[in-house]
Structure formats: structure tokens, C-alpha cells
Design an enzyme around this catalytic site. Sequence first.
Site, PDB file in Angstrom:
ATOM      1  N   MET A  22      54.801  42.520  20.914  1.00 33.06           N
ATOM      2  CA  MET A  22      53.434  42.036  20.672  1.00 33.06           C
ATOM      3  C   MET A  22      53.411  41.180  19.412  1.00 33.06           C
ATOM      4  O   MET A  22      53.676  41.675  18.310  1.00 33.06           O
ATOM      5  CB  MET A  22      52.468  43.220  20.563  1.00 33.06           C
ATOM      6  CG  MET A  22      52.234  43.911  21.903  1.00 33.06           C
ATOM      7  SD  MET A  22      51.099  45.306  21.807  1.00 33.06           S
ATOM      8  CE  MET A  22      52.131  46.584  21.116  1.00 33.06           C
ATOM      9  N   GLN A  74      63.007  40.114  21.522  1.00 32.14           N
ATOM     10  CA  GLN A  74      62.498  39.262  22.590  1.00 32.14           C
ATOM     11  C   GLN A  74      62.544  37.801  22.174  1.00 32.14           C
ATOM     12  O   GLN A  74      62.073  37.445  21.091  1.00 32.14           O
ATOM     13  CB  GLN A  74      61.061  39.603  22.984  1.00 32.14           C
ATOM     14  CG  GLN A  74      60.698  38.821  24.262  1.00 32.14           C
ATOM     15  CD  GLN A  74      59.253  38.913  24.662  1.00 32.14           C
ATOM     16  OE1 GLN A  74      58.364  38.574  23.891  1.00 32.14           O
ATOM     17  NE2 GLN A  74      59.007  39.355  25.885  1.00 32.14           N
ATOM     18  N   CYS A 104      54.576  35.374  29.261  1.00 33.19           N
ATOM     19  CA  CYS A 104      53.499  34.942  28.373  1.00 33.19           C
ATOM     20  C   CYS A 104      52.783  33.728  28.955  1.00 33.19           C
ATOM     21  O   CYS A 104      53.412  32.736  29.311  1.00 33.19           O
ATOM     22  CB  CYS A 104      54.076  34.594  27.002  1.00 33.19           C
ATOM     23  SG  CYS A 104      52.808  34.026  25.878  1.00 33.19           S
ATOM     24  N   LYS A 143      61.335  40.187  30.887  1.00 36.49           N
ATOM     25  CA  LYS A 143      59.971  40.726  31.013  1.00 36.49           C
ATOM     26  C   LYS A 143      59.140  39.663  31.696  1.00 36.49           C
ATOM     27  O   LYS A 143      59.087  38.517  31.233  1.00 36.49           O
ATOM     28  CB  LYS A 143      59.400  41.042  29.633  1.00 36.49           C
ATOM     29  CG  LYS A 143      57.966  41.562  29.669  1.00 36.49           C
ATOM     30  CD  LYS A 143      57.568  42.091  28.285  1.00 36.49           C
ATOM     31  CE  LYS A 143      56.157  42.648  28.253  1.00 36.49           C
ATOM     32  NZ  LYS A 143      55.138  41.606  28.095  1.00 36.49           N
ATOM     33  N   HIS A 175      55.164  43.418  34.119  1.00 36.00           N
ATOM     34  CA  HIS A 175      53.747  43.587  33.813  1.00 36.00           C
ATOM     35  C   HIS A 175      53.041  43.479  35.159  1.00 36.00           C
ATOM     36  O   HIS A 175      53.094  42.432  35.805  1.00 36.00           O
ATOM     37  CB  HIS A 175      53.308  42.492  32.829  1.00 36.00           C
ATOM     38  CG  HIS A 175      51.892  42.624  32.385  1.00 36.00           C
ATOM     39  ND1 HIS A 175      51.352  41.838  31.389  1.00 36.00           N
ATOM     40  CD2 HIS A 175      50.888  43.445  32.772  1.00 36.00           C
ATOM     41  CE1 HIS A 175      50.085  42.162  31.200  1.00 36.00           C
ATOM     42  NE2 HIS A 175      49.775  43.139  32.029  1.00 36.00           N
ATOM     43  N   ASN A 215      54.795  47.965  33.259  1.00 39.08           N
ATOM     44  CA  ASN A 215      53.967  47.693  32.072  1.00 39.08           C
ATOM     45  C   ASN A 215      52.575  47.256  32.531  1.00 39.08           C
ATOM     46  O   ASN A 215      52.414  46.701  33.605  1.00 39.08           O
ATOM     47  CB  ASN A 215      54.635  46.571  31.248  1.00 39.08           C
ATOM     48  CG  ASN A 215      53.716  46.001  30.164  1.00 39.08           C
ATOM     49  OD1 ASN A 215      53.369  44.819  30.188  1.00 39.08           O
ATOM     50  ND2 ASN A 215      53.309  46.819  29.232  1.00 39.08           N
ATOM     51  N   GLY A 216      51.604  47.525  31.657  1.00 39.73           N
ATOM     52  CA  GLY A 216      50.252  47.023  31.891  1.00 39.73           C
ATOM     53  C   GLY A 216      49.234  48.133  32.055  1.00 39.73           C
ATOM     54  O   GLY A 216      49.289  48.891  33.022  1.00 39.73           O
ATOM     55  N   GLY A 217      48.335  48.251  31.077  1.00 41.37           N
ATOM     56  CA  GLY A 217      47.193  49.148  31.220  1.00 41.37           C
ATOM     57  C   GLY A 217      47.506  50.630  31.173  1.00 41.37           C
ATOM     58  O   GLY A 217      46.672  51.448  31.557  1.00 41.37           O
ATOM     59  N   GLY A 237      51.871  48.839  25.515  1.00 42.25           N
ATOM     60  CA  GLY A 237      51.577  47.866  24.476  1.00 42.25           C
ATOM     61  C   GLY A 237      50.413  48.315  23.621  1.00 42.25           C
ATOM     62  O   GLY A 237      50.570  49.053  22.642  1.00 42.25           O
TER      63      GLY A 237
HETATM   64  C1  LIG Z   1      48.539  41.263  20.361  1.00 42.20           C
HETATM   65  C2  LIG Z   1      49.456  41.114  21.554  1.00 42.20           C
HETATM   66  C3  LIG Z   1      50.558  40.295  21.456  1.00 42.20           C
HETATM   67  C4  LIG Z   1      51.447  40.168  22.537  1.00 42.20           C
HETATM   68  N1  LIG Z   1      52.587  39.425  22.382  1.00 42.20           N
HETATM   69  C5  LIG Z   1      53.525  39.416  23.370  1.00 42.20           C
HETATM   70  C6  LIG Z   1      54.807  38.817  23.174  1.00 42.20           C
HETATM   71  O1  LIG Z   1      55.138  38.317  22.101  1.00 42.20           O
HETATM   72  N2  LIG Z   1      55.670  38.846  24.225  1.00 42.20           N
HETATM   73  C7  LIG Z   1      55.367  39.436  25.418  1.00 42.20           C
HETATM   74  O2  LIG Z   1      56.186  39.447  26.338  1.00 42.20           O
HETATM   75  N3  LIG Z   1      54.169  40.018  25.616  1.00 42.20           N
HETATM   76  C8  LIG Z   1      53.259  40.041  24.625  1.00 42.20           C
HETATM   77  N4  LIG Z   1      52.082  40.713  24.802  1.00 42.20           N
HETATM   78  C9  LIG Z   1      51.844  41.412  26.082  1.00 42.20           C
HETATM   79  C10 LIG Z   1      52.345  42.855  25.991  1.00 42.20           C
HETATM   80  O3  LIG Z   1      53.723  42.911  25.764  1.00 42.20           O
HETATM   81  C11 LIG Z   1      52.017  43.624  27.292  1.00 42.20           C
HETATM   82  O4  LIG Z   1      52.711  43.041  28.357  1.00 42.20           O
HETATM   83  C12 LIG Z   1      50.530  43.622  27.621  1.00 42.20           C
HETATM   84  O5  LIG Z   1      49.747  43.886  26.473  1.00 42.20           O
HETATM   85  C13 LIG Z   1      50.202  44.642  28.717  1.00 42.20           C
HETATM   86  O6  LIG Z   1      50.565  45.940  28.299  1.00 42.20           O
HETATM   87  P1  LIG Z   1      49.456  46.996  27.732  1.00 42.20           P
HETATM   88  O7  LIG Z   1      48.334  46.996  28.731  1.00 42.20           O
HETATM   89  O8  LIG Z   1      50.183  48.284  27.633  1.00 42.20           O
HETATM   90  O9  LIG Z   1      48.991  46.452  26.422  1.00 42.20           O
HETATM   91  C14 LIG Z   1      51.192  40.837  23.750  1.00 42.20           C
HETATM   92  C15 LIG Z   1      50.068  41.669  23.831  1.00 42.20           C
HETATM   93  C16 LIG Z   1      49.206  41.815  22.751  1.00 42.20           C
HETATM   94  C17 LIG Z   1      48.017  42.751  22.868  1.00 42.20           C
END
Ligand SMILES: Cc1cc2nc3c(=O)[nH]c(=O)nc-3n(C[C@H](O)[C@H](O)[C@H](O)COP(=O)(O)O)c2cc1C
Length: 341
Positions: A22, A74, A104, A143, A175, A215-217, A237
Site C-alpha cells: 500500500m 513490489q 494498479c 499481484k 484481487h 485479496n480484497g475486502g 490491506g
Molecule cells: C492506500 C493504499 C495504497 C495502495 N497501494 C498499492 C500498491 O502500491 N500496490 C498494489 O498492488 N496495491 C495497492 N493497493 C491495493 C491493495 O494492495 C489491495 O489490493 C486493496 O486495498 C484491496 O485489499 P483490501 O480490501 O484488503 O484493502 C493500495 C491500497 C490502498 C488502500
Amino acid sequence: MGAQAEEKMQLDQGHKFCVAPMMEWTDRHCRYFLRLISKHALLYTEMVTADAVLRGDRKRLLQFHVDEHPVALQVGGSDAAALAEAARIGAEFGYDEINLNVGCPSDRVQAGRFGACLMAEPKLVADLIAAMGESCKVPVTVKCRIGIDDQDAEESLDRFIDAVAEGGCRTFILHARKAWLEGLSPKENRDVPPIDYDRVYRMKARRPDLTIIVNGGIGSFAEAADHLAHVDGVMLGRAAYQDPYILAEVDQRLFGAEEPAPSRLEVLDSFMAYAEGELARGVRLNQMTRHILGLFHGQPRARAFRRVLAENAHLDGAGLDVLKAARNVAAGERSHAVAAE
Ligand SMILES: Cc1cc2nc3c(=O)[nH]c(=O)nc-3n(C[C@H](O)[C@H](O)[C@H](O)COP(=O)(O)O)c2cc1C
């Protein structure tokens, strides 16, 4: 068991519980903090572009504390030579895994032709993975999303995963929603496209030879544990960042650790020792404490703890006394006045 199979076993175990990459969030201070709660969760860095690795301040971007292991770097990019070099450098810095960002959706990232838009180019991603794999000895993983835009999430994803596996990738973090590349901000792209865990489970059933992480939620340890009936691992995340003590169950429940996790206050005490060292090296207190605001999430004094930090940690010269005051508040002890008074 042969060495290769043994290695794979260890890898599968290693991905059981991951904390997501993140940007702005999972920097080295955040990872050090999370590591105090779980010794086994696999932690991911923020994304670093291959160009930044090659041309930026490498030490600042890549250096991490030895206690952070296991930790994955990453990277983002779409140029095979640059990514191969970035992977080599990352492995040399000691990262346990190099992960390629194919999820992303930000415009900035699309302009550089990487991130989620690469899902439309499985052959290119396979070539990138192959080049990265050749240049470093640690595992190279991907990812990604379950698709982009109007891609058929069934057929296109099968084709993508098969091609990239052919390039040498054994571990995929999926995700479980599409990225919609037009019209949604990156933030909206984390919530608006519908979540489809079954699609990820089907991928695991179809390719049992691959390590598949969902991953996700995922909002709690209990939810994470439920997913593990279907896939090899989970990645959290936002929930792990906002309520980091979720990680306290990981070592005992998933990795067979005998010792219980440290209490929240014990975690804070260890973090204070770390912060003291970093402050002495010139790191500002707020750069570290901004990641620990959720430590007491759901506890009676959570808000008071956050307030002491939010109101004081950014001030010039803020030091350990701010953390001590926050600790006192969290512990329910008489609140000592902070600094300067
Ligand atoms: C503040 C923030 C920054 C993120 N930066 C990245 C990143 O650098 N690379 C990436 O693959 N995903 C990034 N993500 C996505 C997360 O890795 C993850 O896939 C997404 O938040 C869904 O997971 P969650 O619902 O558990 O948060 C970011 C998410 C957030 C909230």
C-alpha cells in the site's frame, strides 16, 4: 520430499497470511510495527517503479530492518530489462520475494503502460516474469485483478494466468474484483467493481499446482480463515492497516506458534524502543506514529490514544515523551502532560 518440493511447501506456507502493498502506508516503519504483532505474516512494500529502483535514492527506497523478514518488494514497470535489473537489486538488498504489480489502475501508472492495464497483455507479462526470474534467485510473483473493463473474467483470466505461469510465476495474488480503467479513481476501484471470491476459488481448483492468494475486502481474521478453506493464502490491506491487531491471531492459529502474540501494550513498548533509535537518526516521530493509530482499535481508550498522537506527534521536536503519554492514556493511567509544558 525433494528440495524443490520442500521449497514450494515452505512458500505455500509463507503466503498463508499477507499484508498488502500500500503506497504511503506500508513503508518500513509500518512493516516494523506489524512485524511486532506477527512474526510470520508476509509483508509487502509499497510499490516502487523499476525506474526508481534504477535511478532513485536506492538506499532510501529499499533499505529495511532485518526484523522485517519475511518481506516482499513490489515493483512496477513494463520494460523487461529494467524490471530484471530492479529484481536483481531487490534480491541483493535481501527481499524474500519480488512481486510485479499488475493490479494498479491509476492513470499515472497506465500512462507508463503498467499496472492493471498489463492484464490485456499476458504474453508481455510472461516475458517480464521470465526476465525477472532469470536475474534473481528469489521467487517472482504477480499481484493482479480478476480482469479489466469488459474482459471476460472467466476466459481472459484463465488465459492470463496460464501464460504468466508459463513465464515462470508460481504464485498469484488475485484481487477479487475487476479494475475499471476508465471513469473510476484508484480509490473507487478498490470498492466499486463487485467482489467475486468464487472466481478466485475456481482458479485454485483449476490450477492446484499454483499458489493462489485471495485479496480484497477481507475485514477480519475470521473471514481470512474462512477463505483458507479454498485458497492457499489471504492478503489483507486496509483492514490490517486500520486494525493491525488482527495480526495477533496469525502466528498461533495459522503457523502453529506456541507463544501467544504480545499484548497491545507490549507491542507499543517494543515500538517505542524502535522509535527511540529512529528518532536518534533524525526520523520525525509522526512518520512512525501515523502507522500505529489503529493499534487500540475497538478498545475503550482507542480514541484518546489516537488523539494524543494526532495532536502532538507532528510538532517540531516531538519525541518519545509523546509516545509515552499515548501509552499512559491507552493503559488507563493518569495522563501525563506532553512535552514543552
Ligand atoms: C492506500 C493504499 C495504497 C495502495 N497501494 C498499492 C500498491 O502500491 N500496490 C498494489 O498492488 N496495491 C495497492 N493497493 C491495493 C491493495 O494492495 C489491495 O489490493 C486493496 O486495498 C484491496 O485489499 P483490501 O480490501 O484488503 O484493502 C493500495 C491500497 C490502498 C488502500
